[in-house]
Design a protein around this motif. Structure first.
Motif, PDB file in Angstrom:
ATOM      1  N   TRP A 116       1.276  -0.048   6.184  1.00  0.00           N
ATOM      2  CA  TRP A 116       0.011  -0.768   5.980  1.00  0.00           C
ATOM      3  C   TRP A 116       0.248  -2.274   5.840  1.00  0.00           C
ATOM      4  N   PHE A 117       1.268  -2.616   5.101  1.00  0.00           N
ATOM      5  CA  PHE A 117       1.501  -4.033   4.795  1.00  0.00           C
ATOM      6  C   PHE A 117       2.511  -4.686   5.752  1.00  0.00           C
ATOM      7  N   TYR A 176       0.778 -12.238 -10.707  1.00  0.00           N
ATOM      8  CA  TYR A 176      -0.428 -12.930 -10.224  1.00  0.00           C
ATOM      9  C   TYR A 176      -0.235 -14.443 -10.237  1.00  0.00           C
ATOM     10  N   SER A 232       0.758  -5.745  -2.142  1.00  0.00           N
ATOM     11  CA  SER A 232      -0.531  -6.417  -1.977  1.00  0.00           C
ATOM     12  C   SER A 232      -0.422  -7.884  -2.400  1.00  0.00           C
ATOM     13  N   GLU A 233       0.278  -8.144  -3.494  1.00  0.00           N
ATOM     14  CA  GLU A 233       0.451  -9.519  -3.979  1.00  0.00           C
ATOM     15  C   GLU A 233       1.284 -10.361  -3.012  1.00  0.00           C
ATOM     16  N   ARG A 236      -1.089 -10.929   0.047  1.00  0.00           N
ATOM     17  CA  ARG A 236      -2.290 -11.694  -0.272  1.00  0.00           C
ATOM     18  C   ARG A 236      -1.996 -13.177  -0.333  1.00  0.00           C
TER      19      ARG A 236
ATOM     20  N   TYR B 176      -9.441  -9.657  -0.979  1.00  0.00           N
ATOM     21  CA  TYR B 176      -8.730 -10.837  -1.481  1.00  0.00           C
ATOM     22  C   TYR B 176      -9.631 -12.072  -1.485  1.00  0.00           C
ATOM     23  N   ILE B 209      -9.301  -3.405   1.882  1.00  0.00           N
ATOM     24  CA  ILE B 209      -7.953  -3.953   1.705  1.00  0.00           C
ATOM     25  C   ILE B 209      -7.436  -4.283   3.108  1.00  0.00           C
ATOM     26  N   PRO B 210      -7.148  -5.562   3.397  1.00  0.00           N
ATOM     27  CA  PRO B 210      -6.702  -5.899   4.747  1.00  0.00           C
ATOM     28  C   PRO B 210      -5.387  -5.212   5.087  1.00  0.00           C
ATOM     29  N   GLU B 233      -6.991  -6.221  -8.129  1.00  0.00           N
ATOM     30  CA  GLU B 233      -7.808  -7.347  -7.669  1.00  0.00           C
ATOM     31  C   GLU B 233      -8.946  -7.662  -8.645  1.00  0.00           C
TER      32      GLU B 233
END
Lengths: 238, 238
Positions: A116-117, A176, A232-233, A236, B176, B209-210, B233
């Motif tokens: 996915w990423f 974050y 995700s971080e 993003r 995001y 979620i991209p 998020e």
């Protein structure tokens, strides 16, 4: 028709020892098999109750499928594929490394997350569960065709790499607020023990996912959900 | 010593029907049992191979534990607790809602995530797997003591609520880039079918979620990993 000998040869591919000896693994169900058929993976045998219109196909009955399946509820077909020969690891881009991950479901989920990423390379310590374990193959939903999984001496690799090594620890920097690069190696640890001491020595940046519950809240996240949040971080912020 | 009748009464709590009839559930292992003992949950019976120094405790042998355990590898003790009476749902803060989630492991992971991210209320449609299912209890690692799980007519609740309802869809707004509030209801859907049409009607804000992989990449994330990223998020941005 499927012979007794074939049944024996297929079912023993449920064991890592025989998968390594034969260089073969099994995939089950129409959707998963189609993902492998539409990839560079090489089909050896396909046993199915409905035709796929491919070579090496043998039509069998539901009862025969039951005899060779690793699933509680067999689903239409079982295929035997060759385990691909991997190229060399390219030390570029975002890479995920697993330190002795044990649970097949977690490994399957992490392979899907990498897919996915856009993480193309997954490094596994030799103690990590085998990615061609039938449970992992079923949990990846075909992502194994797009993510290259390498089983290596992780300690040695991290010692030699020039990429920045990231690891998740309770006392790490708030992820974050961290400045995350587009390249690097993200290490995820064992379900019970986290990242081992020998691997921890090679971590350059300690990161952590802040907890928002009260003080009594759960002491840790499952490794796959922590991996989801960290990947995700990384994506993003770039 | 444990009687045949006791064995029958305990093992049938593995079934939802008997849990609801008796208002009881089972928890196993020292760590999980201690989390419930240190909470407002009421202990009814504790069967253990090592003393906990609590009332209602019966010392038993490993062989007896095996007879009542729902685990493949029983771990020291099994406790029977009362299913708590829940108060009313408070329509404030961040709430997670599950639309027909079926897998006990996924529910357990999501309860732990709620605990980590300070979500105190989890709403489940009546079709969602029971949170007092032994597999869920074991997967939550005690987070059930801090997250209130309500089984309700989710469709009706979402129709009436004044909170903003968020749902994850492939065609939703990039999460995001979304402006996420501190309050609202985040709906997560069924493993195979996602959010049902009747629930979708009540979603005010569609988020997604991209995906960063190539076009062929996996079509979906596991519901628990998607939930992890979305909760992260919501909390990160506030």
């Amino acid at each position: 028709m499927i012979s007794k000998n074939q049944i024996k040869n297929i079912t023993r591919l449920q064991q890592k020892k025989y998968r390594q000896q034969e260089g073969l693994f099994i995939a089950e169900g129409v959707k998963v098999i189609n993902e492998f058929l539409n990839s560079t993976f090489k089909l050896v045998d396909l046993f199915t109750t409905k035709t796929f219109n491919v070579e090496n196909e043998t039509l069998i009955t539901e009862a025969e499928l039951k005899k060779i399946s690793a699933l509680k509820t067999p689903n239409t077909a079982l295929a035997v594929f060759k385990i691909p020969k991997l190229s060399l690891i390219e030390s570029k881009g975002l890479i995920v490394a697993l330190d002795a991950l044990r649970d097949p479901g977690n490994l399957g989920t992490i392979i899907r997350l990498c897919d996915w990423f856009g993480v193309k390379q997954l490094l596994c310590s030799k103690e990590t569960v085998d990615c061609f374990n039938p449970k992992v193959v079923q949990a990846t939903m075909g992502s194994l065709t797009r993510v290259n999984v390498f089983y290596i001496d992780l300690n040695h690799y991290l010692e030699e790499t020039k990429q920045t090594v990231f690891g998740a620890f309770m006392d790490g920097e708030n992820v974050y607020a961290s400045n995350l690069p587009t390249e690097g190696i993200l290490v995820l640890g064992n379900e019970a023990n986290g990242i081992s001491q020998s691997i921890e020595k090679h971590v350059n940046q300690r990161i952590s996912i802040p907890r928002f519950g009260d003080l009594q809240a759960t002491e840790s996240l499952n490794v796959a959900t922590a991996g989801a949040i960290l990947l995700s971080e990384f994506r993003r912020s770039n």
